[in-house]
Design a protein around this motif. Sequence first.
Motif, PDB file in Angstrom:
ATOM      1  N   GLU A 106       0.832  -1.206   0.000  1.00  0.00           N
ATOM      2  CA  GLU A 106       0.000   0.000   0.000  1.00  0.00           C
ATOM      3  C   GLU A 106       0.866   1.256   0.000  1.00  0.00           C
ATOM      4  N   GLU A 107       1.940   1.231   0.768  1.00  0.00           N
ATOM      5  CA  GLU A 107       2.859   2.374   0.807  1.00  0.00           C
ATOM      6  C   GLU A 107       3.513   2.590  -0.556  1.00  0.00           C
ATOM      7  N   ARG A 110       0.932   4.055  -2.925  1.00  0.00           N
ATOM      8  CA  ARG A 110       0.688   5.459  -2.612  1.00  0.00           C
ATOM      9  C   ARG A 110       1.814   6.328  -3.168  1.00  0.00           C
TER      10      ARG A 110
END
Length: 153
Positions: A106-107, A110
Amino acid sequence: MADAARAARLADRIKVIVAQALERRVKDPRLGFVTVTDARVTNDLQHATLYYTVYGDEEQRADTARALESAKGVLRAEVGKNITARLTPTLTFVADEIPADAARLEELLRTAREKDAQVAEQAQGAQYAAGEDAYRTPSDEDDAEGPESAPRV
């Protein structure tokens, strides 16, 4: 030695048996909200590795690991009652790293979205270096009768 397909079927069965036993038989208060995510059995059907996740903080994960270690005998007995193998495999519990991997992905996603937004912002006022049509057309080649376009002998 058993074949890999039998080991996979046994692993699936052990996963279900252990999950049900954790829900119904093990009453340890240290046991948190546990999900058995995967099970793997060696081809000789002697050892089973069960992967689990725990919902909660690091302290709850550690308490759950200790509770699973102490309940290993009860769980192995339950597995032995419910499978048809000659030997009951030993159980090893391993904390699954799926939540940590998902957070890392997810990081990364992003960060990629932020960089894409920056590139799109920079491209707003950008122009092509060679104009709108940077490629030669056949009519351009006829007009440019220079030494480069002459046939070589």
